[in-house]
Design an enzyme around this catalytic site. Sequence first.
Site, PDB file in Angstrom:
ATOM      1  N   ASP A  74      -7.154  -6.279 -74.650  1.00  0.00           N
ATOM      2  CA  ASP A  74      -6.527  -7.278 -75.522  1.00  0.00           C
ATOM      3  C   ASP A  74      -7.586  -7.850 -76.458  1.00  0.00           C
ATOM      4  O   ASP A  74      -8.775  -7.537 -76.313  1.00  0.00           O
ATOM      5  CB  ASP A  74      -5.871  -8.399 -74.700  1.00  0.00           C
ATOM      6  CG  ASP A  74      -6.760  -8.846 -73.560  1.00  0.00           C
ATOM      7  OD1 ASP A  74      -7.999  -8.881 -73.742  1.00  0.00           O
ATOM      8  OD2 ASP A  74      -6.240  -9.172 -72.476  1.00  0.00           O
ATOM      9  N   ASP A  76      -9.248 -11.302 -78.023  1.00  0.00           N
ATOM     10  CA  ASP A  76      -9.349 -12.756 -77.902  1.00  0.00           C
ATOM     11  C   ASP A  76     -10.039 -13.315 -79.134  1.00  0.00           C
ATOM     12  O   ASP A  76     -10.960 -12.714 -79.678  1.00  0.00           O
ATOM     13  CB  ASP A  76     -10.161 -13.135 -76.657  1.00  0.00           C
ATOM     14  CG  ASP A  76      -9.502 -12.651 -75.375  1.00  0.00           C
ATOM     15  OD1 ASP A  76      -8.249 -12.651 -75.311  1.00  0.00           O
ATOM     16  OD2 ASP A  76     -10.223 -12.266 -74.447  1.00  0.00           O
ATOM     17  N   ASP A 158     -19.912 -16.195 -69.724  1.00  0.00           N
ATOM     18  CA  ASP A 158     -20.531 -15.739 -68.480  1.00  0.00           C
ATOM     19  C   ASP A 158     -21.690 -14.755 -68.699  1.00  0.00           C
ATOM     20  O   ASP A 158     -22.832 -15.048 -68.377  1.00  0.00           O
ATOM     21  CB  ASP A 158     -19.483 -15.177 -67.501  1.00  0.00           C
ATOM     22  CG  ASP A 158     -18.486 -14.203 -68.127  1.00  0.00           C
ATOM     23  OD1 ASP A 158     -18.655 -13.854 -69.311  1.00  0.00           O
ATOM     24  OD2 ASP A 158     -17.547 -13.786 -67.425  1.00  0.00           O
TER      25      ASP A 158
HETATM   26  P1  ATP Z   1     -11.258  -7.830 -69.858  1.00  0.00           P
HETATM   27  O1  ATP Z   1     -10.209  -8.556 -70.646  1.00  0.00           O
HETATM   28  O2  ATP Z   1     -11.554  -6.462 -70.292  1.00  0.00           O
HETATM   29  O3  ATP Z   1     -11.055  -7.948 -68.401  1.00  0.00           O
HETATM   30  P2  ATP Z   1     -12.915  -9.922 -70.888  1.00  0.00           P
HETATM   31  O4  ATP Z   1     -14.406 -10.026 -71.028  1.00  0.00           O
HETATM   32  O5  ATP Z   1     -12.104 -10.022 -72.134  1.00  0.00           O
HETATM   33  O6  ATP Z   1     -12.632  -8.583 -70.107  1.00  0.00           O
HETATM   34  P3  ATP Z   1     -11.451 -12.184 -69.978  1.00  0.00           P
HETATM   35  O7  ATP Z   1     -11.185 -12.625 -68.578  1.00  0.00           O
HETATM   36  O8  ATP Z   1     -10.318 -11.767 -70.836  1.00  0.00           O
HETATM   37  O9  ATP Z   1     -12.500 -11.016 -69.859  1.00  0.00           O
HETATM   38  O10 ATP Z   1     -12.259 -13.353 -70.669  1.00  0.00           O
HETATM   39  C1  ATP Z   1     -12.511 -13.389 -72.059  1.00  0.00           C
HETATM   40  C2  ATP Z   1     -13.898 -13.957 -72.311  1.00  0.00           C
HETATM   41  O11 ATP Z   1     -13.955 -15.303 -71.840  1.00  0.00           O
HETATM   42  C3  ATP Z   1     -15.022 -13.238 -71.583  1.00  0.00           C
HETATM   43  O12 ATP Z   1     -15.485 -12.132 -72.308  1.00  0.00           O
HETATM   44  C4  ATP Z   1     -16.068 -14.314 -71.447  1.00  0.00           C
HETATM   45  O13 ATP Z   1     -16.785 -14.458 -72.646  1.00  0.00           O
HETATM   46  C5  ATP Z   1     -15.243 -15.582 -71.273  1.00  0.00           C
HETATM   47  N1  ATP Z   1     -15.021 -15.885 -69.826  1.00  0.00           N
HETATM   48  C6  ATP Z   1     -13.980 -15.504 -69.059  1.00  0.00           C
HETATM   49  N2  ATP Z   1     -14.100 -15.963 -67.817  1.00  0.00           N
HETATM   50  C7  ATP Z   1     -15.242 -16.670 -67.777  1.00  0.00           C
HETATM   51  C8  ATP Z   1     -15.918 -17.416 -66.759  1.00  0.00           C
HETATM   52  N3  ATP Z   1     -15.438 -17.500 -65.530  1.00  0.00           N
HETATM   53  N4  ATP Z   1     -17.090 -18.033 -67.102  1.00  0.00           N
HETATM   54  C9  ATP Z   1     -17.573 -17.953 -68.353  1.00  0.00           C
HETATM   55  N5  ATP Z   1     -16.995 -17.269 -69.331  1.00  0.00           N
HETATM   56  C10 ATP Z   1     -15.839 -16.635 -69.074  1.00  0.00           C
HETATM   57 MG    MG Z   2      -9.978 -10.105 -72.342  1.00  0.00          MG
END
Ligand code: ATP
Ligand code: MG
Length: 463
Positions: A74, A76, A158
């Site tokens: 997705d 963001d 993170d």
């Molecule tokens: P995917 O969607 O492929 O699982 P993602 O990196 O996009 O991976 P998400 O859970 O959608 O993961 O989170 C979006 C973004 O928000 C992350 O890339 C990170 O920058 C931030 N993020 C998410 N969870 C946390 C957390 N627990 N602590 C700090 N930052 C976070």
């Molecule tokens: Mg994501």
Amino acid sequence: MLKKLFKSFRKPIRRGNHAHSSPEVLGRSQHPIERGEISRYAISVVERLQQAGYQAYLVGGCVRDLLLDIEPKDFDVATSATPEQVRAEFRNARVIGRRFKLVHVHFGREIIETATFRANHPQGDEEENSNLASRNESGRILRDNVYGTLEDDAQRRDFTINALYYDPSSERILDYANGVHDIRNHLIRLIGDPTQRYQEDPVRMLRAVRFAAKLDFDIEKHSAAPIYKLAPLLREIPAARLFDEVLKLFLAGYAVYTYDLLVDYGLFGQLFPASAEALKYNPEYTDQLIRNALHNTDERIAQGKPVTPAFLLAALLWPALPARVLKLQERGMPPIPAMQEAAHDLIHEQCQRIAVPKRFTMPIREIWDMQERLPRRSGKRADLLLENPRFRAGYDFLLLRESAGEQTHGLGEWWTRYQDVSDSERRSMIRDLSSKDDSAGAPRKRKRSPKRKSATGSNSAGE
Ligand code: ATP
Ligand code: MG
């Protein structure tokens, strides 16, 4: 191909894992991301916000994945606009979230998640921001709605690889935390002090493992070191959030590898304490059953087939059942009620850790119940079972048990054949079952031991 191109590009490496106040900037020719690879809705959200005078970028997983030539799950968006300001710009926008507010901008079935830049609030700062941000005694962040600048936002993310910002207008990437360097070196590295960052949010330990498995990256050694010791912090996490994380861990297509990492880092036992116990007292069978179930899940995902979390959870917990059933039987409870009670208790206990919703716990119970019923085939029982909507899951589960070495006296093979043959052959299969000394029609020992078909194609071995 794009990846290769990107890898060949070199730039000076800065040391340290803290986010910098000024970013490294990668221009259009210095990275492989093409606008055409990005959701047009995501681009339109960013451009609309920029036109309204706000800062806005694509951020996180989508930028990371595009750099690695992986199709993003997705897109963001991060912006300087507050949730209310974002909502005011779009017709189909909804403010959501309790832990922190986000805006979902809807375009048909696609949702662009739009988050306002947020700041990390250092420990000790609670007083001023107590209505917006708070921590508990172990440093865990309970709420964090403190808005901040773009630089703050990069710092509070993170991992370095998740703190990359892409501006589709200029086609530039902003890198505040050496994320590009870590992407090139295949490293998962926390931004800032690892122990503190895990204490703030222990779920980051699970995320480290999830990304390591998904991307086939290593967890950088300072980010890996504290995990084993801090794993028990996961007990503080609300069970509903852990359920979401568990699904992400096991339904991303890399469940077997994820499981290995979870076990190695001492995280598995925090999520599934009863299964971790079973791994101690019946290691081979438990490990094989879980592994085979996860392997099947990965294969189904690779083939684009649907997977049901209930089947997977039924498998993860199953090895913990027998010891509990036995305990109840030793106290004089008959086998079936003992099984029922053990199943109920086990699921209840598991839900204290991971809030498995009722729509999954019901089918887990049904799959397990089916294991009791599949051996009872006399009279019309077999045909009634075949009509049961849970038959398929129950039968697949039986094959899974056999594939892990459980001795069922050829029951799986019997059912495989029964489904295949004509009505008259079915009647004769039922007649063949000895019901002399077993009125319930439980399976008798077969003289031959035919080669069994297993769920994974592996040979079953005696337990
Ligand atoms: P995917 O969607 O492929 O699982 P993602 O990196 O996009 O991976 P998400 O859970 O959608 O993961 O989170 C979006 C973004 O928000 C992350 O890339 C990170 O920058 C931030 N993020 C998410 N969870 C946390 C957390 N627990 N602590 C700090 N930052 C976070
Ligand atoms: Mg994501």
